[in-house]
Design an enzyme around this catalytic site. Structure first.
Site, PDB file in Angstrom:
ATOM      1  N   PRO A   2     126.524 -27.295  75.105  1.00 45.21           N
ATOM      2  CA  PRO A   2     125.136 -27.032  75.456  1.00 45.21           C
ATOM      3  C   PRO A   2     124.184 -26.853  74.283  1.00 45.21           C
ATOM      4  O   PRO A   2     124.362 -25.970  73.450  1.00 45.21           O
ATOM      5  CB  PRO A   2     125.221 -25.737  76.265  1.00 45.21           C
ATOM      6  CG  PRO A   2     126.611 -25.665  76.741  1.00 45.21           C
ATOM      7  CD  PRO A   2     127.427 -26.303  75.691  1.00 45.21           C
ATOM      8  N   GLU A   3     123.175 -27.692  74.243  1.00 47.55           N
ATOM      9  CA  GLU A   3     121.989 -27.468  73.429  1.00 47.55           C
ATOM     10  C   GLU A   3     120.837 -27.324  74.415  1.00 47.55           C
ATOM     11  O   GLU A   3     121.072 -27.265  75.618  1.00 47.55           O
ATOM     12  CB  GLU A   3     121.748 -28.648  72.479  1.00 47.55           C
ATOM     13  CG  GLU A   3     122.943 -28.924  71.571  1.00 47.55           C
ATOM     14  CD  GLU A   3     122.690 -30.025  70.558  1.00 47.55           C
ATOM     15  OE1 GLU A   3     121.534 -30.189  70.131  1.00 47.55           O
ATOM     16  OE2 GLU A   3     123.653 -30.711  70.188  1.00 47.55           O
ATOM     17  N   LYS A  59     118.582 -21.834  73.740  1.00 47.33           N
ATOM     18  CA  LYS A  59     119.845 -22.083  74.443  1.00 47.33           C
ATOM     19  C   LYS A  59     120.212 -20.939  75.385  1.00 47.33           C
ATOM     20  O   LYS A  59     121.322 -20.916  75.920  1.00 47.33           O
ATOM     21  CB  LYS A  59     120.977 -22.298  73.432  1.00 47.33           C
ATOM     22  CG  LYS A  59     120.749 -23.492  72.510  1.00 47.33           C
ATOM     23  CD  LYS A  59     121.743 -23.498  71.352  1.00 47.33           C
ATOM     24  CE  LYS A  59     121.358 -24.539  70.308  1.00 47.33           C
ATOM     25  NZ  LYS A  59     122.105 -24.354  69.052  1.00 47.33           N
ATOM     26  N   ARG A 111     136.156 -22.621  75.983  1.00 50.36           N
ATOM     27  CA  ARG A 111     136.442 -21.915  74.734  1.00 50.36           C
ATOM     28  C   ARG A 111     135.946 -20.472  74.723  1.00 50.36           C
ATOM     29  O   ARG A 111     136.186 -19.762  73.755  1.00 50.36           O
ATOM     30  CB  ARG A 111     135.841 -22.697  73.566  1.00 50.36           C
ATOM     31  CG  ARG A 111     136.523 -24.037  73.374  1.00 50.36           C
ATOM     32  CD  ARG A 111     135.803 -24.909  72.362  1.00 50.36           C
ATOM     33  NE  ARG A 111     135.832 -24.346  71.036  1.00 50.36           N
ATOM     34  CZ  ARG A 111     135.174 -24.847  69.998  1.00 50.36           C
ATOM     35  NH1 ARG A 111     134.427 -25.918  70.157  1.00 50.36           N
ATOM     36  NH2 ARG A 111     135.259 -24.288  68.837  1.00 50.36           N
ATOM     37  N   ARG A 151     110.501 -21.917  54.382  1.00 47.03           N
ATOM     38  CA  ARG A 151     111.966 -21.887  54.240  1.00 47.03           C
ATOM     39  C   ARG A 151     112.366 -22.360  52.856  1.00 47.03           C
ATOM     40  O   ARG A 151     111.773 -23.282  52.316  1.00 47.03           O
ATOM     41  CB  ARG A 151     112.602 -22.871  55.233  1.00 47.03           C
ATOM     42  CG  ARG A 151     112.973 -22.357  56.578  1.00 47.03           C
ATOM     43  CD  ARG A 151     113.903 -21.219  56.574  1.00 47.03           C
ATOM     44  NE  ARG A 151     115.296 -21.584  56.661  1.00 47.03           N
ATOM     45  CZ  ARG A 151     116.186 -20.892  57.367  1.00 47.03           C
ATOM     46  NH1 ARG A 151     115.818 -19.845  58.045  1.00 47.03           N
ATOM     47  NH2 ARG A 151     117.443 -21.235  57.364  1.00 47.03           N
ATOM     48  N   ARG A 249     127.791 -28.123  59.138  1.00 45.48           N
ATOM     49  CA  ARG A 249     128.091 -28.824  60.387  1.00 45.48           C
ATOM     50  C   ARG A 249     128.286 -30.311  60.126  1.00 45.48           C
ATOM     51  O   ARG A 249     127.687 -30.875  59.206  1.00 45.48           O
ATOM     52  CB  ARG A 249     126.942 -28.632  61.406  1.00 45.48           C
ATOM     53  CG  ARG A 249     126.619 -27.176  61.694  1.00 45.48           C
ATOM     54  CD  ARG A 249     127.777 -26.423  62.313  1.00 45.48           C
ATOM     55  NE  ARG A 249     128.207 -27.046  63.535  1.00 45.48           N
ATOM     56  CZ  ARG A 249     127.660 -26.830  64.737  1.00 45.48           C
ATOM     57  NH1 ARG A 249     126.672 -25.985  64.863  1.00 45.48           N
ATOM     58  NH2 ARG A 249     128.116 -27.440  65.806  1.00 45.48           N
TER      59      ARG A 249
END
Length: 262
Positions: A2-3, A59, A111, A151, A249
């Site tokens: 899920p995103e 999410k 999971r 950032r 990732r």
DNA sequence: CAGGATGTTGGGTC
DNA sequence: CGACCCAACATCCT
């Protein structure tokens, strides 16, 4: 998996099956997914109440009842919702079951990385979720540009940070940067106004394409569509797609469309 | 058998 | 404080 698009699909699913329905009882075939609450705690809070309209932020899925308590669901990497109108068809990975007056809504998670929380009131939700940026579906270009400009790290790392912008996951971010023609390791603060605009536009396009499907499409004109094939080619230019770890990732990008130096 | 998977968190480090 | 890296979480699949 899920995103944001997947969770938006779950929100619609929850609304279709559970909104306005009364909770008869709550069972937990695997209480490990209950966070900071128990099946008794959930039962006491929800018994006899009706679910109101569910909401999503990033999410997270929030399922308020009509008078106070709110169930907060996060689906981790493998969570989803199931519905059974007659109580049959229980699955091995069903972890939490809301027995309603019309059937069973089940939270399934292979999971068990996500879970279910109980908030006494709406105002307690922020303590459960931690800091969340604006939802990616509605973040404005000015918002996004401002957040990225301050950032210090790479743009993929920034877009993956739920405290910066809530909702994008690994697939959405790779798809967005590919569409915007921006390399995932580019320092966020180095992006030009044009690139920031392209990222915002691409994020909107990716989500507008994915949300109605309730998932990130595996279409062959999407980068995601070639993500796991042997010898992946850029759907736009045919160059060999690069694979490496960025921001911790697995990451795909096109070396021709998304050069390291702009 | 080893390694990886669409997510998050906590610890250590710079 | 901000950001990175990695391990851990639990289970299945290649």
């Amino acid at each position: 998996m899920p995103e944001l698009p997947d969770v938006e699909g779950f929100r619609r699913f929850f609304a279709r099956h559970a909104q306005g329905r009364r909770v008869i009882r709550v069972t937990a075939p695997d209480p490990q997914v209950l966070r900071g609450t128990s099946v008794q705690g959930l039962g006491r809070a929800l018994h006899g109440r009706r679910f109101a309209a569910p909401r999503r932020h990033g999410k997270w899925l929030f399922a308020p009842t009509d008078d106070g308590p709110v169930v907060a669901l996060h689906f981790g990497m493998s969570g989803r919702l199931e519905w059974s109108s007659d109580g049959s068809g229980r699955h091995r990975h069903d972890r939490l079951v809301f027995v309603l007056d019309t059937g069973e809504l089940r939270v399934s998670s292979m999971r068990k990385l996500g879970g279910a929380w109980l908030a006494r009131h709406e105002r307690d939700l922020a303590d459960i979720t931690g800091p969340l940026g604006p939802d990616a579906k509605t973040a404005t270009r000015e918002q996004l540009a401002g957040l990225l400009a301050e950032r210090r790290g790479g743009v993929k790392s920034a877009l993956m940070d739920q405290a910066v912008v809530a909702g994008p996951g690994n697939l959405v971010v790779d798809e967005t940067l590919w569409r915007a023609r921006v390399h995932p390791a580019r320092p966020a603060a180095s992006l030009s106004a044009d690139e920031l605009a392209a990222i915002h536009r691409s994020l909107r396009e990716v989500l507008e394409g994915a949300v109605p499907r309730g998932r990130v499409p595996r279409d062959d004109d999407w980068l995601t569509g070639v993500r796991d094939v042997a010898d992946p080619r850029c759907p736009r230019c045919g160059a060999a797609v690069r694979s490496d770890t960025v921001a911790g990732r697995s990451t795909r990008w096109c070396p021709d469309c998304q050069p390291e130096t702009a």
